[in-house]
Design a protein around this motif. Structure first.
Motif, PDB file in Angstrom:
ATOM      1  N   HIS A 169     -22.604  53.393 -54.027  1.00  0.00           N
ATOM      2  CA  HIS A 169     -22.508  52.418 -52.942  1.00  0.00           C
ATOM      3  C   HIS A 169     -23.421  52.832 -51.802  1.00  0.00           C
ATOM      4  CE1 HIS A 169     -19.865  54.382 -49.716  1.00  0.00           C
ATOM      5  NE2 HIS A 169     -20.099  55.324 -50.587  1.00  0.00           N
ATOM      6  N   ASP A 200     -21.450  46.652 -48.228  1.00  0.00           N
ATOM      7  CA  ASP A 200     -20.447  46.413 -49.257  1.00  0.00           C
ATOM      8  C   ASP A 200     -21.034  46.456 -50.663  1.00  0.00           C
ATOM      9  OD1 ASP A 200     -18.465  46.049 -47.359  1.00  0.00           O
ATOM     10  OD2 ASP A 200     -18.904  43.907 -47.138  1.00  0.00           O
ATOM     11  N   GLN A 201     -22.326  46.724 -50.798  1.00  0.00           N
ATOM     12  CA  GLN A 201     -22.941  46.739 -52.120  1.00  0.00           C
ATOM     13  C   GLN A 201     -22.420  47.925 -52.929  1.00  0.00           C
ATOM     14  OE1 GLN A 201     -24.694  46.792 -49.173  1.00  0.00           O
ATOM     15  NE2 GLN A 201     -26.622  45.692 -49.384  1.00  0.00           N
ATOM     16  N   ARG A 202     -22.027  47.612 -54.157  1.00  0.00           N
ATOM     17  CA  ARG A 202     -21.560  48.667 -55.065  1.00  0.00           C
ATOM     18  C   ARG A 202     -22.044  48.353 -56.469  1.00  0.00           C
ATOM     19  NH1 ARG A 202     -15.176  48.635 -54.230  1.00  0.00           N
ATOM     20  NH2 ARG A 202     -15.589  46.462 -54.785  1.00  0.00           N
ATOM     21  N   ASN A 262     -21.187  42.589 -55.256  1.00  0.00           N
ATOM     22  CA  ASN A 262     -21.682  42.238 -53.925  1.00  0.00           C
ATOM     23  C   ASN A 262     -23.152  42.629 -53.750  1.00  0.00           C
ATOM     24  OD1 ASN A 262     -20.844  40.868 -51.596  1.00  0.00           O
ATOM     25  ND2 ASN A 262     -20.825  42.761 -50.430  1.00  0.00           N
ATOM     26  N   LYS A 292     -20.894  38.787 -56.866  1.00  0.00           N
ATOM     27  CA  LYS A 292     -19.945  38.964 -55.766  1.00  0.00           C
ATOM     28  C   LYS A 292     -18.598  39.416 -56.296  1.00  0.00           C
ATOM     29  CE  LYS A 292     -21.859  37.732 -51.765  1.00  0.00           C
ATOM     30  NZ  LYS A 292     -21.736  38.477 -50.520  1.00  0.00           N
TER      31      LYS A 292
END
Length: 466
Positions: free
Chosen positions: A428, A432-434, A457, A466
């Motif tokens: 990550h 919020d990107q994972r 996301n 998402k």
């Protein structure tokens, strides 16, 4: 799963434009300056064509494609395969609930009696991504009449990574098997079947699967920073990625898919799904393409490139920007997210070879060293799980490391109480990107059978999750 991502810069650009056509033109101009394109874009809303022109950001040294130029489609081929299948359903020759072995009696793998055509179409079979990940352009064998079915009847028996229908995992092999079924029920090779059910009725005269002798399709890929001509015949990608077409032909197809003269309502509903969109991306080393048809909003977007676009995210940026320019909200439904428990990567045990390898692999990702990533993965992979340097996974991992300067290892977990089983690494950044990267394997002593990618996301290979 995919959602529209509204980039602030795009929003600002749009406020300075007065019409949908100007907004689209401004969008394409801006995006073409952010990465390299060498192709064509077609945008239609209702009966109005908003853009139908070249999109070129190179120095002009590469041959540009024209509206009637043949271009390898990569995974856009899957749309041809799916259309052919639903056409055969309309004729009563296929049933999506029937298995592979119902149609190919000599199909040897045991899963032929388990996997339905629906499983193959919906990527819910549990089969690996490729038949041979180490040889993407020569692993399929065609006979002297252009049929692949007899070869595919003898492929190895493989353990499915999950109960068919219970999960989703992208697999090109799914569509190879659909191609073999099409051959069996029609008595036609793939080129003939596409022609009979799609190209001839729609007068798609620059589309096909087999190239005529003496013809070639030229693409370009970068080698050590320089564009290199690629004359590869990609028919070995078969029903998952081996077809070609022109932009003009794809426009004809898009128009046919908006009416009911070509396919009936049941077939169209199946193709479009609940969100009433067709959205397919295709990428080969020297070709980068997309087709997007929004049935509800009456929008068509087609992008063809005869280069390997360096930043595949820009393909989905085009789609998102066009939607924003036309005031369209995405129809994709967001699925509820599951809670999981991760363990700090420092807990990986160096005395367990696979855990030591996963720790080294995580370091290679943070170093953006794709050669090291590939070598570590293949050193721990089973024969049917080997991957190739040409697989776009490695460039994507390098991209997210470069775009996420604060990329960190979130943790890892062993997945043992559900399918597919294996060890999963989570990464990550500050936002919020994972992304989860799972080495699929039965137990800690086994070999890796596949790599599962689970973006969250973020954008992966030009598609948003998402």
């Amino acid at each position: 799963m995919r959602r529209v991502v509204l980039l602030l810069s795009i929003v600002i650009f749009f406020t300075n434009c007065s019409s949908s056509e100007e907004k689209v033109q401004k969008l394409l101009s801006d995006i073409s300056s952010q990465t390299e394109f060498n192709g064509l874009v077609y945008v239609e809303n209702g009966n109005e064509v908003l853009y139908n022109d070249k999109l070129i950001s190179s120095d002009g040294a590469l041959n540009a494609i024209e509206g009637d130029s043949r271009n390898y489609l990569a995974s856009l081929t899957k749309l041809f395969t799916e259309i052919t299948v639903v056409k055969l359903v309309e004729e009563g020759k296929l049933n999506l609930n029937s298995t592979i072995s119902n149609y190919r009696e000599n199909f040897q793998p045991s899963y032929g009696k388990v996997l339905t055509l629906e499983n193959l179409l919906k990527m819910s079979s549990g089969l690996p991504r490729e038949l041979n990940g180490d040889n993407l352009t020569n692993s399929l064998k065609l006979d002297d009449k252009g049929f692949a079915g007899a070869f595919l009847d003898t492929i190895p028996d493989m353990e499915l990574s999950f109960q068919p229908g219970s999960n989703y995992e992208y697999s090109n092999l799914n569509y190879w098997l659909l191609g073999a079924v099409v051959e069996e029920v029609t008595g036609l090779n793939l080129d003939q079947a596409y022609a009979k059910y799609i190209f001839d009725p729609l007068k798609m005269n620059n589309s096909g699967y087999f190239l005529q002798e003496g013809n070639s399709i030229n693409g370009y890929n970068k080698d050590n920073g320089k564009w290199k001509l690629d004359k590869t015949d990609y028919k070995s990608r078969y029903a998952s990625g081996g077809a070609y077409a022109s932009l003009q032909d794809l426009v004809k197809l898009s128009k046919a898919l908006k009416g009911t003269a070509f396919l009936n309502d049941t077939s169209l509903s199946y193709l479009y799904g609940e969100d009433q969109t067709i959205e397919v991306y295709g990428s080969l080393p020297s070709y980068t393409n997309m087709i997007y048809i929004n049935r509800k909003e009456d929008v068509t977007l087609i992008v063809l490139n005869n280069i390997g676009v360096p930043d595949l995210n820009k393909m989905s940026d085009i789609k998102n920007g066009v939607e924003q320019a036309l005031g369209i909200a995405s129809q994709k439904k967001q699925s509820p997210k599951k809670k999981i428990t991760l363990t700090n990567i420092s807990a990986l045990n160096d005395s367990i070879p696979i855990e030591k390898a996963m720790k080294d692999w995580a370091i290679a990702i943070l170093e953006a060293d794709k050669n090291k990533m590939l070598n570590i993965f293949n050193n721990n992979a089973a024969k049917n799980g080997l991957m190739d340097m040409n697989d776009p996974t490695w460039d994507e991992l390098v991209r997210i490391k470069n775009e996420w300067p604060n990329l960190k290892i979130y943790g890892y977990r062993w997945v043992e109480d559900q399918n597919p089983k294996g060890i999963e690494l989570w990464l990550h950044c500050d936002g919020d990107q994972r992304i989860a990267l799972q080495w699929v394997m039965e137990n800690k002593r086994g070999k890796v059978e596949a790599l599962f990618i689970k973006p969250d996301n973020m954008t992966w290979l030009g598609q948003e999750f998402k």
